[in-house]
Design a protein around this motif. Structure first.
Motif, PDB file in Angstrom:
ATOM      1  N   PRO A 174       0.714  -1.214  -0.087  1.00  0.00           N
ATOM      2  CA  PRO A 174       0.014   0.113  -0.044  1.00  0.00           C
ATOM      3  C   PRO A 174       0.804   1.196   0.024  1.00  0.00           C
ATOM      4  N   ILE A 175       0.136   2.361  -0.283  1.00  0.00           N
ATOM      5  CA  ILE A 175       0.886   3.837  -0.252  1.00  0.00           C
ATOM      6  C   ILE A 175       0.129   4.570   0.837  1.00  0.00           C
ATOM      7  N   ILE A 176       0.981   4.884   1.676  1.00  0.00           N
ATOM      8  CA  ILE A 176       0.704   6.064   2.700  1.00  0.00           C
ATOM      9  C   ILE A 176       0.999   7.225   2.613  1.00  0.00           C
ATOM     10  N   PRO A 177       0.162   8.161   2.230  1.00  0.00           N
ATOM     11  CA  PRO A 177       0.453   9.535   2.169  1.00  0.00           C
ATOM     12  C   PRO A 177       0.570  10.335   3.473  1.00  0.00           C
ATOM     13  N   VAL A 178       1.749  11.062   3.412  1.00  0.00           N
ATOM     14  CA  VAL A 178       2.021  11.981   4.643  1.00  0.00           C
ATOM     15  C   VAL A 178       2.034  13.480   4.046  1.00  0.00           C
ATOM     16  N   CYS A 179       1.196  14.164   4.785  1.00  0.00           N
ATOM     17  CA  CYS A 179       0.883  15.613   4.287  1.00  0.00           C
ATOM     18  C   CYS A 179       1.533  16.745   5.621  1.00  0.00           C
ATOM     19  N   THR A 180       2.432  17.533   5.078  1.00  0.00           N
ATOM     20  CA  THR A 180       3.104  18.653   5.893  1.00  0.00           C
ATOM     21  C   THR A 180       2.296  19.958   5.577  1.00  0.00           C
ATOM     22  N   SER A 181       1.771  20.819   6.405  1.00  0.00           N
ATOM     23  CA  SER A 181       1.413  22.134   6.068  1.00  0.00           C
ATOM     24  C   SER A 181       2.663  22.948   5.564  1.00  0.00           C
ATOM     25  N   THR A 182       1.709  23.999   4.962  1.00  0.00           N
ATOM     26  CA  THR A 182       3.000  24.839   4.115  1.00  0.00           C
ATOM     27  C   THR A 182       3.626  25.710   5.018  1.00  0.00           C
ATOM     28  N   TYR A 183       4.890  25.646   5.017  1.00  0.00           N
ATOM     29  CA  TYR A 183       5.885  26.373   6.270  1.00  0.00           C
ATOM     30  C   TYR A 183       6.896  26.782   5.487  1.00  0.00           C
ATOM     31  N   ALA A 184       7.419  26.416   4.276  1.00  0.00           N
ATOM     32  CA  ALA A 184       8.731  26.869   3.651  1.00  0.00           C
ATOM     33  C   ALA A 184       9.193  28.496   3.996  1.00  0.00           C
ATOM     34  N   ASN A 185       7.883  29.160   3.312  1.00  0.00           N
ATOM     35  CA  ASN A 185       8.012  30.747   3.280  1.00  0.00           C
ATOM     36  C   ASN A 185       7.382  31.283   4.637  1.00  0.00           C
ATOM     37  N   ARG A 186       7.128  30.673   5.668  1.00  0.00           N
ATOM     38  CA  ARG A 186       6.186  31.138   6.828  1.00  0.00           C
ATOM     39  C   ARG A 186       7.154  31.181   8.005  1.00  0.00           C
ATOM     40  N   LEU A 187       8.460  30.398   8.019  1.00  0.00           N
ATOM     41  CA  LEU A 187       9.261  30.255   8.992  1.00  0.00           C
ATOM     42  C   LEU A 187       9.745  31.590   9.620  1.00  0.00           C
ATOM     43  N   ARG A 188       9.633  31.881  11.034  1.00  0.00           N
ATOM     44  CA  ARG A 188      10.098  33.188  11.671  1.00  0.00           C
ATOM     45  C   ARG A 188      11.338  32.813  12.403  1.00  0.00           C
ATOM     46  N   VAL A 189      12.349  32.620  11.729  1.00  0.00           N
ATOM     47  CA  VAL A 189      13.684  31.978  12.367  1.00  0.00           C
ATOM     48  C   VAL A 189      14.257  33.057  13.313  1.00  0.00           C
ATOM     49  N   ASN A 190      13.882  34.491  12.813  1.00  0.00           N
ATOM     50  CA  ASN A 190      14.588  35.333  13.876  1.00  0.00           C
ATOM     51  C   ASN A 190      13.765  35.796  14.914  1.00  0.00           C
ATOM     52  N   GLN A 191      12.443  35.166  15.127  1.00  0.00           N
ATOM     53  CA  GLN A 191      11.452  35.368  16.361  1.00  0.00           C
ATOM     54  C   GLN A 191      11.766  34.283  17.159  1.00  0.00           C
ATOM     55  N   TRP A 192      11.635  34.604  18.518  1.00  0.00           N
ATOM     56  CA  TRP A 192      11.473  33.511  19.677  1.00  0.00           C
ATOM     57  C   TRP A 192      10.887  32.334  19.027  1.00  0.00           C
ATOM     58  N   ASN A 193       9.424  32.394  18.721  1.00  0.00           N
ATOM     59  CA  ASN A 193       8.748  31.326  17.996  1.00  0.00           C
ATOM     60  C   ASN A 193       8.711  31.216  16.744  1.00  0.00           C
ATOM     61  N   SER A 194       9.353  30.194  16.155  1.00  0.00           N
ATOM     62  CA  SER A 194       9.513  30.125  14.713  1.00  0.00           C
ATOM     63  C   SER A 194       8.211  29.775  14.063  1.00  0.00           C
ATOM     64  N   GLY A 195       7.443  29.378  14.469  1.00  0.00           N
ATOM     65  CA  GLY A 195       6.077  28.941  14.012  1.00  0.00           C
ATOM     66  C   GLY A 195       5.643  27.521  14.496  1.00  0.00           C
ATOM     67  N   THR A 196       4.459  27.258  13.601  1.00  0.00           N
ATOM     68  CA  THR A 196       3.912  25.963  14.027  1.00  0.00           C
ATOM     69  C   THR A 196       3.521  25.191  12.649  1.00  0.00           C
ATOM     70  N   ILE A 197       3.759  23.850  12.660  1.00  0.00           N
ATOM     71  CA  ILE A 197       3.741  23.062  11.479  1.00  0.00           C
ATOM     72  C   ILE A 197       3.041  21.852  12.077  1.00  0.00           C
ATOM     73  N   MET A 198       1.935  21.462  10.938  1.00  0.00           N
ATOM     74  CA  MET A 198       1.052  20.163  11.047  1.00  0.00           C
ATOM     75  C   MET A 198       1.514  19.213  10.075  1.00  0.00           C
ATOM     76  N   ILE A 199       1.694  18.005  10.668  1.00  0.00           N
ATOM     77  CA  ILE A 199       2.023  16.699   9.896  1.00  0.00           C
ATOM     78  C   ILE A 199       0.874  15.801  10.008  1.00  0.00           C
ATOM     79  N   ARG A 200       0.224  15.292   8.908  1.00  0.00           N
ATOM     80  CA  ARG A 200      -0.694  14.289   8.990  1.00  0.00           C
ATOM     81  C   ARG A 200      -0.410  13.002   8.108  1.00  0.00           C
ATOM     82  N   SER A 201      -0.712  11.908   8.443  1.00  0.00           N
ATOM     83  CA  SER A 201      -0.770  10.717   7.505  1.00  0.00           C
ATOM     84  C   SER A 201      -2.282  10.381   7.159  1.00  0.00           C
ATOM     85  N   LEU A 202      -2.365  10.030   6.295  1.00  0.00           N
ATOM     86  CA  LEU A 202      -3.613   9.884   5.374  1.00  0.00           C
ATOM     87  C   LEU A 202      -3.724   8.202   5.660  1.00  0.00           C
TER      88      LEU A 202
END
Length: 240
Positions: A174-202
């Motif tokens: 079988p194939i198991i898809p794994v999805c990551t929310s869009t984050y590449a252009n939204r990281l705030r590495v110059n701030q204390w909290n760099s951001g939140t990312i979600m990962i889900r498997s289908l």
């Protein structure tokens, strides 16, 4: 200032993780579970350094007991740290042959049992395909693939290449898809909290009984499900 400090720490961490990963590979070369261990070595400290929050809903992936092909969207080099948290037991990946020569990382990637492809050599690519089918069928090992074939930071995925789907059909897994929310252009590495990312498997998508003629429909099914999941996670994170 925070950005510079974090990048310096990440550089040091990359070297230390590479050395530790090499030791794991040398102690038990080509063990298919080395990839999971090395992924954690890279991911867990890095997420703390970046103060990056990752929410996971991947129980189906984690608890899957048999071989499968895992497909995931590929956004940036940070995927090593983000997705490293969810690599399941006995799972290797496909990578370019040139990765073997990247200092520290390339050698541990090879010793971790991952499969290296020479994409410019048709004969080598065919042999690698046969190897992946053998691995899936008889070695109780799963294979992680980025079907887009390259990094893409946008919310809309690139068209999928056929390789992962041909492998799954040939091996009957079988194939198991794994999805990551869009984050590449939204990281705030110059701030204390760099951001939140979600990962889900289908839920797994079976391939038993499918043939090469079914590949286009299988690709469309997987990409449609993954794109819908990514958009749903993006909306959830934006509070929409």
């Amino acid at each position: 200032m925070l950005f510079i400090l974090r990048m310096a720490l990440m550089g040091v961490h990359f070297i230390i993780a590479g050395v530790l990963g090499l030791l794991v590979g040398i102690c038990r070369p080509f063990n298919p579970d080395n990839s999971r261990i090395c992924a954690r070595i890279y991911a867990l400290p890095a997420l703390r350094i970046l103060n990056l929050k990752v929410k996971t809903q991947t129980e189906g992936l984690r608890d899957h007991a048999k071989s499968c092909v895992v497909i995931a969207n590929h956004q940036s080099n940070y995927d090593l740290y983000v997705l490293g948290r969810v690599v399941p037991y006995r799972t290797v990946s496909l990578g370019k042959k040139s990765l073997k020569w990247v200092p520290f990382f390339g050698q541990l990637y090879w010793l971790a049992g991952n499969i290296l492809l020479d994409r410019g050599n048709a004969r080598s690519a065919k042999q690698a395909m046969l190897k992946t089918t053998e691995t899936l069928k008889h070695k109780n090992t799963s294979i992680w693939v980025f079907p887009e074939g390259t990094r893409h930071p946008g919310p809309q995925m690139l068209p999928f290449k056929k390789g992962a789907f041909l492998m799954a059909i040939a091996a009957g897994v079988p194939i198991i898809p794994v999805c990551t929310s869009t984050y590449a252009n939204r990281l705030r590495v110059n701030q204390w909290n760099s951001g939140t990312i979600m990962i889900r498997s289908l839920p797994e998508i079976p391939t038993i009984g499918l043939t090469i003629a079914d590949v286009p429909a299988l690709i469309e099914t997987c990409q449609t499900q993954m794109q819908a999941c990514i958009e749903a996670m993006n909306k959830e994170l934006s509070g929409a």
